[in-house]
Design an enzyme around this catalytic site. Structure first.
Site, PDB file in Angstrom:
ATOM      1  N   GLU A 290      15.124   4.538  30.578  1.00  0.00           N
ATOM      2  CA  GLU A 290      14.683   5.566  29.622  1.00  0.00           C
ATOM      3  C   GLU A 290      13.489   6.350  30.162  1.00  0.00           C
ATOM      4  OE1 GLU A 290      13.889   4.081  25.677  1.00  0.00           O
ATOM      5  OE2 GLU A 290      15.986   4.291  25.107  1.00  0.00           O
ATOM      6  N   HIS A 311      29.425 -13.905  43.285  1.00  0.00           N
ATOM      7  CA  HIS A 311      30.851 -14.213  43.310  1.00  0.00           C
ATOM      8  C   HIS A 311      31.681 -13.146  42.601  1.00  0.00           C
ATOM      9  CE1 HIS A 311      30.159 -18.271  44.957  1.00  0.00           C
ATOM     10  NE2 HIS A 311      28.974 -18.063  44.408  1.00  0.00           N
ATOM     11  N   LYS A 425      23.599   9.790  18.720  1.00  0.00           N
ATOM     12  CA  LYS A 425      23.271   9.531  17.312  1.00  0.00           C
ATOM     13  C   LYS A 425      23.677  10.727  16.452  1.00  0.00           C
ATOM     14  CE  LYS A 425      19.163   6.804  18.401  1.00  0.00           C
ATOM     15  NZ  LYS A 425      17.702   6.780  18.372  1.00  0.00           N
TER      16      LYS A 425
END
Ligand SMILES: O=P(O)(O)OC[C@H]1O[C@H](O)[C@H](O)[C@@H](O)[C@@H]1O
Length: 452
Positions: A290, A311, A425
């Site tokens: 951010e 892995h 949003k």
């Protein structure tokens, strides 16, 4: 007292000689701009001297609140997302038993996290689990309006009141939010909850050393005084008058910036060799993501748990596109001791490890990985913690914060805002017909119709 340390030699070997030193003046200017409040986003610099400004009386107040929750609750649910959640979870998981929720010894309440997703199953399973539990809630939101958290808190508040009665619920619901604004503040004041304020000038991702992190950490039974002391000591060790040669946070900021700018290393992978540090990586991702990811710039912060991810991601890291560098968080001494036993039959062929500590094997994996990745063209930065305790974790948190402030300023962005987070949003509210979003709702419906 020992300190966390930084080794950048396996990263600087990828840079031209003198690259780090060449940043000296620039770093000094950035340090001064942070200190004098003349950098972009200067209304969000409250974290800079936060550790040294926390008083013992304030920590006592947080501890007293934690003690009430510890006495009255078997389970404490921390409702929050992003900066209102990751710091607490990072510290609690780093310091706690890996199986804390299974081996509940009744000395500490179990700490659960919610309000950080909108999973219906998650919430249904959580509320179901809490049905016969004496639980409390810490509702954390700086804005006091974040949907994920507010939605969860509404459910938990109702359940807590139904199970414990409204009066008792008041003693076990705590709000950490803005001093005046937002629904979480309105609710806390109206219901008479104990509350703490998130200072205006401390952004969410820099708020772990405010009650946002301190209260849940104290509830979990960890020493918040030692945590803050570690951060305060790191604040001193990385202050504006500490020159680049001595300043490990400035060195980290410069080396990652130089790798990005001069070597085109666009991805930084934060790596641990202790599964307990998984959420330190998650907290770090928000801090750097951010802060730096804007204006079409910024290193992409990724995280891996080793050896687990060797892995699965090991192939890519060793031989994929050479756009990455690695920052390893290494822990010198484990807190527990465990030796490999000898086995007479040696069916698994592991007797060559008999009598060795598990950590010795882990350390050889760490060293072997470092050499292999450096050979494969992956610059390697290493941050070492003497051991996992509150003090060194406190150092680490502040180290990353100040380094982020420096790094973001070197990049030339405002490291303390996050305008891009609003885009999803806005669409979500428009799609859900939230009052006040009528025009956006109309526009998004038309757009979707046209896309069909
Ligand atoms: O603390 P809150 O206001 O609820 O915000 C929680 C989080 O969500 C936001 O969307 C921001 O991107 C984050 O920086 C913040 O930490």
């Amino acid at each position: 007292m020992k300190s966390i340390s930084l080794d950048i030699t396996k990263a600087t070997q990828f840079l031209k000689p003198g690259t780090i030193e060449a940043y000296e003046e620039k770093v000094k200017a950035v340090q001064e701009a942070l200190e004098n409040g003349t950098c972009p986003g200067n209304d969000f610099l409250g974290w800079l001297h936060l550790p040294s400004s926390i008083t013992p009386a304030f920590l006592d107040e947080v501890q007293a609140c934690a003690n009430t929750l510890r006495e009255k609750c078997e389970v404490v649910v921390v409702a929050g997302i992003g900066g209102s959640y990751l710091g607490a979870r990072a510290v609690i998981e780093a310091l706690g038993n890996s199986f804390a929720w299974l081996v509940n010894d009744k000395k500490n309440p179990a700490i659960l996290f919610a309000g950080n997703n909108i999973g219906e199953d998650y919430l249904a399973e959580l509320t179901d689990y809490l049905k016969d539990k004496k639980f409390g809630v810490i509702n954390i939101s700086k804005s006091g309006t974040t949907t994920e958290t507010a939605l969860t808190f509404r459910l938990l508040k109702k359940q807590c009141e139904a199970q414990r009665g409204k009066e008792e619920a008041k003693d076990v619901i705590v709000a950490i939010t803005d001093a005046k604004k937002g629904a979480a503040r309105t609710c806390a004041d109206k219901e008479g909850y104990k509350s703490f304020v998130i200072p205006d000038n401390v952004g969410g991702r820099f708020s772990v050393l405010t009650p946002v992190g301190l209260l849940p950490i104290a509830c979990a039974g960890f020493d918040i005084k030692a945590l803050v002391q570690g951060a305060a000591d790191m604040e001193k060790a990385t202050g504006k008058d500490v020159a680049l040669q001595e300043n490990i946070a400035a060195q980290y900021a410069v080396v990652r910036h130089a790798l990005y700018r001069e070597m085109d290393k666009k991805i930084e992978i934060i790596v641990n060799f202790q599964p307990k540090l998984h959420f330190i990586g998650e907290w770090w991702k928000q801090l750097y993501g951010e802060s730096e990811g804007k204006d079409h710039l910024g290193i992409f912060p990724a995280a891996c748990d080793f050896t687990t991810d060797l892995h699965s991601m090991g192939q890519w890291i060793q031989e994929g596109e050479r756009s990455i560098f690695e920052t390893v968080i290494s822990v010198e001494q484990p807190n527990k001791k465990m030796l490999f036993p000898k086995d007479e039959e040696n069916l698994d062929g592991l007797n060559f490890l008999a009598g060795k500590r598990v950590d010795e094997v882990n350390k050889m994996a760490e060293l072997g990985t470092r050499l292999a990745h450096v050979d494969g063209g992956v610059p390697n930065i290493r941050i070492s913690l003497p051991e996992l305790n509150e003090y060194y974790i406190g150092q680490l948190l502040y180290f990353f914060e100040i380094a982020c402030g420096i790094s973001g300023n070197l990049l030339g962005v405002n490291p303390f805002n996050q305008p891009g987070v609003e885009a999803y949003k806005k669409n979500m509210f428009a799609l859900l017909n939230k009052p006040g979003y009528e025009a956006e709702s109309k526009a998004i419906q038309e757009r979707l119709a046209n896309e069909k």
